[in-house]
Write an enzyme that holds these catalytic residues in place. Structure first.
Site, PDB file in Angstrom:
ATOM      1  N   LEU A  99       0.837  -1.197   0.000  1.00  0.00           N
ATOM      2  CA  LEU A  99       0.000   0.000   0.000  1.00  0.00           C
ATOM      3  C   LEU A  99       0.874   1.250   0.000  1.00  0.00           C
ATOM      4  CD1 LEU A  99      -2.785   1.327   0.141  1.00  0.00           C
ATOM      5  CD2 LEU A  99      -2.614   1.211   2.633  1.00  0.00           C
ATOM      6  N   TYR A 100       1.986   1.197   0.722  1.00  0.00           N
ATOM      7  CA  TYR A 100       2.915   2.332   0.716  1.00  0.00           C
ATOM      8  C   TYR A 100       3.329   2.660  -0.714  1.00  0.00           C
ATOM      9  CZ  TYR A 100       7.350   4.836   1.121  1.00  0.00           C
ATOM     10  OH  TYR A 100       8.371   5.741   0.979  1.00  0.00           O
ATOM     11  N   ALA A 101       3.731   1.639  -1.459  1.00  0.00           N
ATOM     12  CA  ALA A 101       4.125   1.837  -2.858  1.00  0.00           C
ATOM     13  C   ALA A 101       2.968   2.390  -3.681  1.00  0.00           C
ATOM     14  CB  ALA A 101       4.609   0.511  -3.442  1.00  0.00           C
TER      15      ALA A 101
END
Length: 432
Positions: free
Chosen positions: A243-245
């Site tokens: 999700l960070y990416a």
């Protein structure tokens, strides 16, 4: 019925009866005469007051921070803000650094201030990792003359006050919710900071006149499941592994939108595993050091083919040079008052060391510098968003920014360990 009689109509239905008691007399005429004489004088007096209270339209070289227009609950220290943001050199920039108390933010702010730029920091000092480390960085910046406003990029009123009060030439946007694995525990924090916060900043910046140039931190994580190496800016980035990416990839698309519609000059920087003194405790090199010193077992992940996970570790000083290179080559935004006046610069660069190193090698170097053997446990790489390797192609940054990393992992870790021992254990070997 005359319009003059409206006030005499009863509030409840019924037959209307004119009030015959009302009559013009001499006193009424006299009152009207006085009103006719003094009313124009009253209007003239009111006009004079309005003219005296209207701000002068003469341009001022310095903007003034609003004290009542916006509703932010933060009381801003105007003098400290202006002093911090004022360039020492006439050719210097005026830069807002978001995430200034963060790892990269601290180093970039110090570098900008040392060379004569005006720097104002913004940070919310959240608890993702120990706030005490961020406060220590803040003290380091204060000694260098950099003031940090304690606030959040999602506070639009606060941002508006800062942009109203200071004529920023550039914004170095480094504030973000970091960490790949934490996204599985608190996904909302990534949307809040990395997407909503970025949009909030761009919204305020695009309406500023003149608009600042924006330089911001993306991530090597956008390459996700890409198997082509080394990673190039031309590669596909539509398969994020975390999700960070995904939030960083979304922010790259948002940057394109604001550049296209509003004429903001925007440069994105894809950082590759940044490490060094004053680093982040959630990074492997950092908590490996802590756990080795405490005699705790560290976990080393391996790929499905039993190979060691590898990272393109990039020393902080090299990243700082890349950030400053991006800022110095950024062209001016072309919008005015939220309207695009012409094509604006839009760029994306890899900032890495272009030399991937297995994590097993990282551990060996830490053992050497700490003079201690690590207790190790090898496990398969879990499905938590981590990827097997990262490897940067930096040819574009080298050509456009003059970017050239000079610190290898062995030299960089030696400097980090020296700082760590000094900061946490009071060793005299600290270089800071």
């Amino acid at each position: 019925m005359s319009h003059l009689d409206i006030d005499n109509i009863p509030s409840t239905p019924g037959k209307y009866k004119p009030d015959k008691s009302f009559r013009f007399n001499s006193s009424t005429v006299f009152s009207l005469s006085k009103l006719t004489i003094y009313f124009p004088l009253f209007l003239c007096f009111l006009l004079i007051i309005l003219l005296l209270s209207t701000p002068s339209s003469t341009p001022s070289p310095r903007r003034h921070l609003s004290s009542g227009t916006h509703r932010s609950t933060i009381t801003l220290p105007h003098k400290l803000i202006h002093k911090s943001a004022r360039p020492r050199l006439t050719t210097g920039h005026t830069v807002l650094v978001t995430g200034a108390a963060g790892f990269v933010g601290t180093h970039v702010s110090l570098a900008l201030k040392r060379r004569g730029d005006g720097v104002l920091g913004l940070d919310n000092f959240n608890h993702y990792y120990e706030p005490a480390l961020k406060r220590a960085r803040q003290k380091l910046l204060e000694k260098a003359g950099v003031f940090i406003v304690d606030g959040d990029i999602n506070d639009k009123d606060l941002l508006q006050q800062l942009f109203d009060g200071v004529l920023f030439t550039h914004v170095m946007h480094l504030a973000a919710q970091a960490g790949v694995r934490y996204a599985m525990q608190n996904p909302g924090s990534y949307i809040h900071s990395n997407i909503a916060g970025f949009v909030n900043l761009l919204e305020v910046a695009k309406s500023t006149n003149p608009q600042p140039a924006i330089i911001w931190a993306s991530s090597s994580s956008v390459y996700g499941l890409n198997s082509k190496v080394p990673f190039s800016e031309k590669d596909r980035t539509d398969q994020p592994a975390s999700l960070y990416a995904a939030t960083k990839k979304a922010s790259e698309e948002i940057a394109h939108t604001y550049n296209h519609i509003y004429g903001l000059s925007i440069t994105g920087l894809r950082f590759f595993t940044v490490y060094g003194p004053w680093g982040r405790p959630d990074m492997a090199y950092f908590f490996f050091t802590r756990d080795i010193l405490k005699g705790k077992t560290i976990t080393i992940y391996e790929s499905p083919d039993k190979g060691s996970v590898a990272r393109d570790f990039t020393y902080i000083d090299d990243i700082v040079k890349g950030c400053l290179g991006a800022l110095d080559t950024a062209k001016k935004s072309t919008g005015s008052g939220g309207k695009k006046r012409g094509p604006a610069q839009l760029r994306i660069f890899n900032l890495g060391n272009t030399s991937p190193v297995p994590v097993s090698r990282l551990v060996s170097l830490l053992e050497k510098n700490l003079k201690m053997k690590a207790k190790k446990k090898v496990m398969p790489l879990p499905r938590n968003g981590d990827v097997e390797f990262t490897h940067a192609n930096i040819s574009l940054a080298a050509r456009e920014l003059g970017y050239k990393p000079t610190t290898d992992l062995e030299a960089g870790l030696k400097k980090f360990v020296r700082w760590y021992l000094g900061f946490y254990l009071g060793s005299n070997k600290s270089s800071w």
